[in-house]
Design a protein around this motif. Structure first.
Motif, PDB file in Angstrom:
ATOM      1  N   ALA A   1       4.748 -11.820  27.677  1.00 43.35           N
ATOM      2  CA  ALA A   1       4.282 -11.728  26.280  1.00 43.35           C
ATOM      3  C   ALA A   1       3.532 -10.423  26.013  1.00 43.35           C
ATOM      4  N   VAL A   2       3.554  -9.519  26.985  1.00 44.15           N
ATOM      5  CA  VAL A   2       3.001  -8.170  26.791  1.00 44.15           C
ATOM      6  C   VAL A   2       4.186  -7.242  26.549  1.00 44.15           C
ATOM      7  N   GLY A   3       4.474  -6.962  25.308  1.00 41.98           N
ATOM      8  CA  GLY A   3       5.612  -6.092  24.992  1.00 41.98           C
ATOM      9  C   GLY A   3       6.969  -6.763  25.073  1.00 41.98           C
ATOM     10  N   GLY A   4       6.995  -8.070  25.326  1.00 45.36           N
ATOM     11  CA  GLY A   4       8.282  -8.774  25.443  1.00 45.36           C
ATOM     12  C   GLY A   4       8.839  -9.152  24.082  1.00 45.36           C
ATOM     13  N   HIS A   5       9.145  -8.136  23.280  1.00 40.41           N
ATOM     14  CA  HIS A   5       9.567  -8.371  21.886  1.00 40.41           C
ATOM     15  C   HIS A   5      10.865  -9.168  21.791  1.00 40.41           C
ATOM     16  N   ASN A   6      11.703  -9.078  22.817  1.00 42.73           N
ATOM     17  CA  ASN A   6      12.966  -9.824  22.793  1.00 42.73           C
ATOM     18  C   ASN A   6      12.755 -11.299  23.162  1.00 42.73           C
ATOM     19  N   LEU A   7      11.584 -11.638  23.660  1.00 40.80           N
ATOM     20  CA  LEU A   7      11.306 -13.017  24.094  1.00 40.80           C
ATOM     21  C   LEU A   7      10.430 -13.768  23.104  1.00 40.80           C
ATOM     22  N   PHE A   8       9.536 -13.041  22.427  1.00 41.86           N
ATOM     23  CA  PHE A   8       8.603 -13.680  21.497  1.00 41.86           C
ATOM     24  C   PHE A   8       8.632 -12.931  20.165  1.00 41.86           C
ATOM     25  N   PRO A   9       8.807 -13.636  19.055  1.00 42.18           N
ATOM     26  CA  PRO A   9       8.785 -12.952  17.758  1.00 42.18           C
ATOM     27  C   PRO A   9       7.366 -12.520  17.401  1.00 42.18           C
ATOM     28  N   ASN A  10       7.265 -11.446  16.634  1.00 34.23           N
ATOM     29  CA  ASN A  10       5.978 -10.976  16.072  1.00 34.23           C
ATOM     30  C   ASN A  10       4.881 -10.755  17.114  1.00 34.23           C
TER      31      ASN A  10
ATOM     32  N   TYR B   1      11.670  -7.636  30.012  1.00 35.40           N
ATOM     33  CA  TYR B   1      10.629  -7.996  29.046  1.00 35.40           C
ATOM     34  C   TYR B   1      10.465  -6.816  28.083  1.00 35.40           C
ATOM     35  N   GLY B   2      11.078  -6.912  26.951  1.00 33.53           N
ATOM     36  CA  GLY B   2      10.952  -5.820  25.982  1.00 33.53           C
ATOM     37  C   GLY B   2      12.229  -5.499  25.242  1.00 33.53           C
ATOM     38  N   PRO B   3      13.296  -5.085  25.971  1.00 32.51           N
ATOM     39  CA  PRO B   3      13.328  -4.576  27.341  1.00 32.51           C
ATOM     40  C   PRO B   3      12.484  -3.302  27.479  1.00 32.51           C
ATOM     41  N   LYS B   4      12.020  -3.075  28.695  1.00 32.91           N
ATOM     42  CA  LYS B   4      11.276  -1.872  29.118  1.00 32.91           C
ATOM     43  C   LYS B   4       9.827  -1.824  28.624  1.00 32.91           C
ATOM     44  N   ARG B   5       9.558  -2.442  27.465  1.00 35.81           N
ATOM     45  CA  ARG B   5       8.260  -2.230  26.810  1.00 35.81           C
ATOM     46  C   ARG B   5       7.092  -2.792  27.620  1.00 35.81           C
ATOM     47  N   SER B   6       7.298  -3.931  28.249  1.00 41.34           N
ATOM     48  CA  SER B   6       6.218  -4.534  29.036  1.00 41.34           C
ATOM     49  C   SER B   6       5.791  -3.587  30.159  1.00 41.34           C
ATOM     50  N   GLU B   7       6.769  -3.035  30.871  1.00 44.62           N
ATOM     51  CA  GLU B   7       6.456  -2.086  31.949  1.00 44.62           C
ATOM     52  C   GLU B   7       5.697  -0.874  31.395  1.00 44.62           C
TER      53      GLU B   7
ATOM     54  N   ILE C   1      -4.762  -2.461  42.139  1.00 43.61           N
ATOM     55  CA  ILE C   1      -3.933  -3.340  41.306  1.00 43.61           C
ATOM     56  C   ILE C   1      -2.568  -3.521  41.964  1.00 43.61           C
ATOM     57  N   VAL C   2      -2.103  -4.747  42.002  1.00 41.69           N
ATOM     58  CA  VAL C   2      -0.796  -5.068  42.588  1.00 41.69           C
ATOM     59  C   VAL C   2       0.173  -5.348  41.444  1.00 41.69           C
ATOM     60  N   ILE C   3       1.212  -4.514  41.351  1.00 43.06           N
ATOM     61  CA  ILE C   3       2.187  -4.639  40.267  1.00 43.06           C
ATOM     62  C   ILE C   3       3.509  -5.150  40.829  1.00 43.06           C
ATOM     63  N   ALA C   4       4.003  -6.231  40.221  1.00 40.03           N
ATOM     64  CA  ALA C   4       5.339  -6.733  40.554  1.00 40.03           C
ATOM     65  C   ALA C   4       6.240  -6.505  39.359  1.00 40.03           C
ATOM     66  N   THR C   5       7.448  -6.021  39.608  1.00 42.94           N
ATOM     67  CA  THR C   5       8.429  -5.939  38.531  1.00 42.94           C
ATOM     68  C   THR C   5       9.796  -6.335  39.072  1.00 42.94           C
TER      69      THR C   5
END
Length: 310
Positions: A23-32, A59-65, A81-85
């Protein structure tokens, strides 16, 4: 200060409560979606001891990253910080295909590194299996990247038990991510035992079953048509699930916490689960998830929950 735990046999040490960022930048998954709110919830998590962020190309696509890359750079403590993608989705024109080929995975890692503004990814997953690529070949490509220092740990997500075994032929798989929650315990048949046997850390997604296991629903809640299509919300099943959740509400009430905290705490009683990554849309939800760390379940409570949701 929260005690950090090790993810499986990797060199990654994290707060057991991570943050799922679809839900961080996942515009294709959540509206508005509000990107500022997304940025805020990641910053809130980092400021309050969360150090494990789970994102993906799609997620976005790309935008969350991209947003996570910006926030982590702003925070200035990348090494903590540990980042998983994850990657596997390839756009061919407007069509999305799943690709696990070594060339595509290597290209995906390079592109994720740029979006995340970093020179290494802590945990990189193959997001979904394709039909054609031998899974040990796909993992072999990630092992090369690991040897080069571009990724630190190798994960797979949504693989069947057969695909996981093929992927782990040489023992290179560190983490498995798949659906698992109290209302869907199918992973206990084969995936969780295999993960435990091979010291693979199992990270469950949908740990709160699309919100049903938070305890916020009751028999008077208006459900949308879309929600009714989800198995756990279907007619008859939904009402049974609410009854089961009432038992957890009783345990939670006695402990002065919420249903979600008890549910998340129960997952840590499973041998191969080291970390959970509940999602959030608002900063206060991130802080609320952290209260799980205060919950101590007795053996009787663990068995009772196991029995109710058997």
């Amino acid at each position: 200060m929260t005690k950090h735990i090790r993810i499986g046999h990797t060199d990654l040490y994290v707060n057991p409560i991570g943050l799922g960022t679809n839900a961080v930048g996942g515009h294709n998954l959540f509206p508005n979606l509000d990107e500022e709110a997304g940025r805020e919830l990641v910053l809130t998590g980092l400021a309050n001891g969360i150090n494990f962020l789970d994102t993906a190309f799609i997620y976005g696509p790309k935008r969350s990253e991209e947003i996570i890359g910006e926030v982590v750079k702003e925070a200035g403590n990348r090494s903590e910080i540990v980042i998983a993608t994850k990657a596997a989705h390839k756009f061919v024109g407007n069509v999305v295909v799943i690709d696990n080929s070594p060339a595509f995975l290597k290209q995906s890692v390079e592109e994720s590194l740029q979006r995340l503004q970093t020179d290494y990814i802590d945990l990189f997953y193959i997001h979904f299996p394709d039909q054609d690529t031998p899974k040990d070949e796909a993992i072999g490509a990630l092992k090369q990247l690991k040897d080069e220092g571009k990724i630190k740990a190798i994960g797979v997500s949504n693989f069947s038990i057969e695909q996981l075994k093929e992927a782990n032929k040489d023992g290179y798989v560190d983490v498995y991510q798949g659906e698992y929650n109290l209302l869907n315990r199918r992973a206990e048949n084969e995936l969780l035992p295999y993960a435990e046997e091979h010291k693979i850390s199992y990270i469950p997604y949908f740990p709160l079953a699309s919100g049903l296991l938070t305890g916020k629903y009751n028999k008077n809640t208006e459900l949308s048509e879309g929600m009714r299509k989800r198995p756990q919300f279907s007619e008859g099943v939904y009402e049974q699930n609410l009854e089961k959740i009432e038992h957890i509400r009783h345990i939670a009430w006695n402990k002065g916490v919420e249903v979600a905290h008890v549910v998340l705490a129960w997952y840590f009683t499973r041998q191969s689960i080291d970390v959970v990554i509940p999602g959030a849309k608002r900063a206060e939800q991130v802080l609320n998830n952290l209260k799980t760390l205060e919950v101590q379940l007795t053996n009787e409570e663990i068995k009772e929950i196991d029995r109710i949701f058997s």
